[in-house]
Design a protein around this motif. Structure first.
Motif, PDB file in Angstrom:
ATOM      1  N   SER A   9      55.851  23.678  54.435  1.00 38.13           N
ATOM      2  CA  SER A   9      55.637  23.162  55.987  1.00 38.13           C
ATOM      3  C   SER A   9      56.323  24.415  56.692  1.00 38.13           C
ATOM      4  O   SER A   9      57.342  25.191  56.287  1.00 38.13           O
ATOM      5  CB  SER A   9      56.808  22.021  56.064  1.00 38.13           C
ATOM      6  N   ASP A  11      56.992  25.967  61.195  1.00 33.39           N
ATOM      7  CA  ASP A  11      56.704  26.073  62.704  1.00 33.39           C
ATOM      8  C   ASP A  11      56.388  27.472  62.492  1.00 33.39           C
ATOM      9  O   ASP A  11      57.015  28.575  62.533  1.00 33.39           O
ATOM     10  CB  ASP A  11      57.998  25.846  63.106  1.00 33.39           C
ATOM     11  N   ASN A  81      64.368  27.031  49.365  1.00 32.23           N
ATOM     12  CA  ASN A  81      64.647  26.481  50.555  1.00 32.23           C
ATOM     13  C   ASN A  81      66.226  26.971  51.203  1.00 32.23           C
ATOM     14  O   ASN A  81      66.444  26.941  52.490  1.00 32.23           O
ATOM     15  CB  ASN A  81      64.766  25.000  50.505  1.00 32.23           C
ATOM     16  N   GLU A  86      64.833  29.088  58.583  1.00 33.79           N
ATOM     17  CA  GLU A  86      64.882  27.616  58.980  1.00 33.79           C
ATOM     18  C   GLU A  86      63.709  26.867  59.336  1.00 33.79           C
ATOM     19  O   GLU A  86      63.382  25.762  59.490  1.00 33.79           O
ATOM     20  CB  GLU A  86      66.012  27.075  60.026  1.00 33.79           C
ATOM     21  N   ASP A  87      62.654  27.798  59.804  1.00 32.04           N
ATOM     22  CA  ASP A  87      61.382  27.520  60.290  1.00 32.04           C
ATOM     23  C   ASP A  87      60.528  27.300  59.086  1.00 32.04           C
ATOM     24  O   ASP A  87      59.288  27.138  59.299  1.00 32.04           O
ATOM     25  CB  ASP A  87      60.896  28.240  61.600  1.00 32.04           C
ATOM     26  N   ILE A  88      60.881  27.477  57.768  1.00 31.36           N
ATOM     27  CA  ILE A  88      60.049  27.553  56.841  1.00 31.36           C
ATOM     28  C   ILE A  88      60.506  26.553  55.656  1.00 31.36           C
ATOM     29  O   ILE A  88      61.535  26.780  55.225  1.00 31.36           O
ATOM     30  CB  ILE A  88      59.810  28.814  56.177  1.00 31.36           C
ATOM     31  N   ALA A  89      59.842  25.660  55.031  1.00 30.84           N
ATOM     32  CA  ALA A  89      60.348  25.071  54.026  1.00 30.84           C
ATOM     33  C   ALA A  89      59.437  24.822  53.040  1.00 30.84           C
ATOM     34  O   ALA A  89      58.033  24.537  53.171  1.00 30.84           O
ATOM     35  CB  ALA A  89      60.937  23.621  54.446  1.00 30.84           C
ATOM     36  N   TYR A 128      54.516  22.318  69.966  1.00 27.20           N
ATOM     37  CA  TYR A 128      53.514  21.962  68.947  1.00 27.20           C
ATOM     38  C   TYR A 128      52.279  21.159  69.490  1.00 27.20           C
ATOM     39  O   TYR A 128      51.521  20.710  68.695  1.00 27.20           O
ATOM     40  CB  TYR A 128      54.149  21.083  67.797  1.00 27.20           C
TER      41      TYR A 128
ATOM     42  N   PRO B 121      64.253  20.593  53.683  1.00 27.55           N
ATOM     43  CA  PRO B 121      64.501  20.899  55.308  1.00 27.55           C
ATOM     44  C   PRO B 121      63.158  20.114  55.990  1.00 27.55           C
ATOM     45  O   PRO B 121      62.028  20.175  55.651  1.00 27.55           O
ATOM     46  CB  PRO B 121      64.607  22.283  55.755  1.00 27.55           C
ATOM     47  N   VAL B 123      61.252  21.321  59.115  1.00 29.62           N
ATOM     48  CA  VAL B 123      61.335  22.618  60.030  1.00 29.62           C
ATOM     49  C   VAL B 123      61.178  22.210  61.461  1.00 29.62           C
ATOM     50  O   VAL B 123      61.445  22.622  62.402  1.00 29.62           O
ATOM     51  CB  VAL B 123      60.444  23.427  59.654  1.00 29.62           C
ATOM     52  N   PHE B 124      60.454  20.800  61.661  1.00 33.68           N
ATOM     53  CA  PHE B 124      60.037  20.487  63.277  1.00 33.68           C
ATOM     54  C   PHE B 124      61.274  19.629  63.451  1.00 33.68           C
ATOM     55  O   PHE B 124      61.201  19.651  65.040  1.00 33.68           O
ATOM     56  CB  PHE B 124      58.742  19.760  63.097  1.00 33.68           C
ATOM     57  N   GLU B 125      61.986  19.366  62.896  1.00 32.63           N
ATOM     58  CA  GLU B 125      63.249  18.515  63.449  1.00 32.63           C
ATOM     59  C   GLU B 125      64.456  19.356  63.542  1.00 32.63           C
ATOM     60  O   GLU B 125      65.670  18.666  63.680  1.00 32.63           O
ATOM     61  CB  GLU B 125      63.424  17.061  62.910  1.00 32.63           C
ATOM     62  N   ARG B 126      64.494  20.466  62.943  1.00 34.06           N
ATOM     63  CA  ARG B 126      65.677  21.246  62.673  1.00 34.06           C
ATOM     64  C   ARG B 126      66.720  21.285  63.729  1.00 34.06           C
ATOM     65  O   ARG B 126      68.038  21.492  63.326  1.00 34.06           O
ATOM     66  CB  ARG B 126      65.289  22.516  62.044  1.00 34.06           C
ATOM     67  N   LYS B 127      66.332  21.309  64.907  1.00 36.58           N
ATOM     68  CA  LYS B 127      67.287  21.405  66.010  1.00 36.58           C
ATOM     69  C   LYS B 127      67.709  20.058  66.730  1.00 36.58           C
ATOM     70  O   LYS B 127      68.712  20.282  67.360  1.00 36.58           O
ATOM     71  CB  LYS B 127      66.807  22.177  67.258  1.00 36.58           C
ATOM     72  N   TYR B 128      67.259  19.120  65.980  1.00 32.73           N
ATOM     73  CA  TYR B 128      67.853  17.575  66.180  1.00 32.73           C
ATOM     74  C   TYR B 128      68.480  16.763  65.398  1.00 32.73           C
ATOM     75  O   TYR B 128      68.663  15.837  65.659  1.00 32.73           O
ATOM     76  CB  TYR B 128      66.610  17.234  66.968  1.00 32.73           C
TER      77      TYR B 128
END
Lengths: 246, 246
Positions: A9, A11, A81, A86-89, A128, B121, B123-128
């Motif tokens: 996954s 971003d 991980n 933090e934008d790749i998992a 997104y 993780p 990745v799309f919710e990581r900041k929240y």
């Protein structure tokens, strides 16, 4: 040699896509390979199911890679991980048959293009979605989409003008999920050409705006010419949802 | 004078909170006031239902402001969203009675604290979300939360050590929404002190880790001392969901 399949996954906002021509660019594949090289102690090639463009996101990209030895799957998943930005998992990791190849054996891909249609922005989804708040003729968009499904030559919907291989693809379904604030278009097919989903979306948008008619689609397909189709919708609204295998 | 109520959504990541001591800091209130001043031609004070800390998000913060003249509500809503940065959005705007005051008349607030508990993780919710992947004793957390509900002096859960006003607040409910990857804690009350939700969450986390017992909560409350409670959970996991009025 052991063969491992991963589901990833990401971003895509910060990246030049899954893979890039220039080795110095930040790519998803590059980030994974860097960590695997450090972990394994030798270069590891990560084979993706296909490239995603710069800025495109994924909730279920698939890939595979070979290691010289068998490893603890859960431990490697955690290591990946831990070291990935933090934008790749990596969502899952499993050992697969030696002959498994994530690109050649992919049977079906599902993409979603998210159009934000409300004049009220959604601050949490802003990276997104593609925002288009003018009125859209949804029924015409659906009729146009019906003309785009089937097994056909999609040259008109391909950004690569020097494609030597076949541009015949099967689009199984194009579905619309409509909410108060979004029109999400879900594309399922056996494979998609370069920028194909984005060009299909741009063309559907032009139909929705009244610039094109649903009945224009057969002519656009028959033209086998990129110029006949609509614009390329921006990358940020696109997400690769799933890659299916037998 | 016309009085307008707005409901605001924001990704708090980039901001020093709703309001700041220093006028040069980037705040949500400041961004709104800047645009209203330009639009109205005179300074406009935006009164929030309460301050949110630096980094805290909102899906339904409420505020009000006065204008000298009546305006087209829909047009002003569009103007605000047009000029606001992409991480702040006004969800609604309506004229209200002259005596309406978003802070004094707020009857109930709902906050959510999102704990990401999966080792994979999102990745799309990581900041929240705030990520905590070690095991948590959920039943003990729920029992501790039960001790935190009611009308009580919450001095031990207040960051402001020099509070002169009453620290008595009513917490109506603390609910847990548990999914495969998150424990979301939803707090409803008539009002919350500075950092109160974050300190409650930190204390519940310490109970979940076994560092504190549910039965410690009455003593912590009785101590009326910030030192007795747990740590302050990070701002990024917190979101103000709703502010209710009569």
């Amino acid at each position: 040699m052991s063969n491992y399949k991963i589901v990833i996954s990401y971003d895509g906002t910060r990246y030049k896509g899954w893979q890039s021509q220039k080795s110095t660019d930040a790519t998803i594949q590059g980030k994974l390979q860097d960590i695997l090289k450090k972990t394994a102690g030798y270069p590891v090639e990560v084979i993706g199911s296909g490239r995603t463009d710069a800025g495109v996101h994924a909730k279920g990209q698939a890939a595979n890679f070979h290691l010289k030895e068998q490893i603890d799957e859960r431990k490697l998943l955690e290591t990946l991980n831990h070291y990935l930005p933090e934008d790749i998992a990596v969502l899952s990791l499993e050992e697969v048959e030696e002959r498994f190849h994530s690109r050649f054996q992919a049977k079906e891909k599902t993409y979603m293009y998210r159009l934000h249609t409300s004049k009220i922005p959604d601050v949490f989804e802003r990276k997104y979605v593609y925002t288009y708040t003018e009125p859209l003729h949804l029924e015409n968009m659906k009729r146009a989409a019906a003309y785009m499904t089937g097994t056909m030559d999609f040259t008109s919907f391909c950004a690569n003008k020097h494609m030597k291989k076949s541009a015949v693809r099967s689009v199984y379904a194009i579905d619309f999920q409509v909410t108060e604030k979004e029109i999400d278009i879900i594309y399922q097919g056996n494979g998609f050409l370069q920028n194909m989903v984005r060009i299909m979306t741009g063309t559907l948008l032009e139909v929705g705006m009244g610039k094109k008619k649903p009945e224009d689609i057969p002519m656009i397909l028959a033209a086998k010419n990129r110029e006949a189709a609509g614009f390329t919708a921006p990358a940020q609204g696109l997400v690769l949802l799933e890659v299916k295998y037998d």
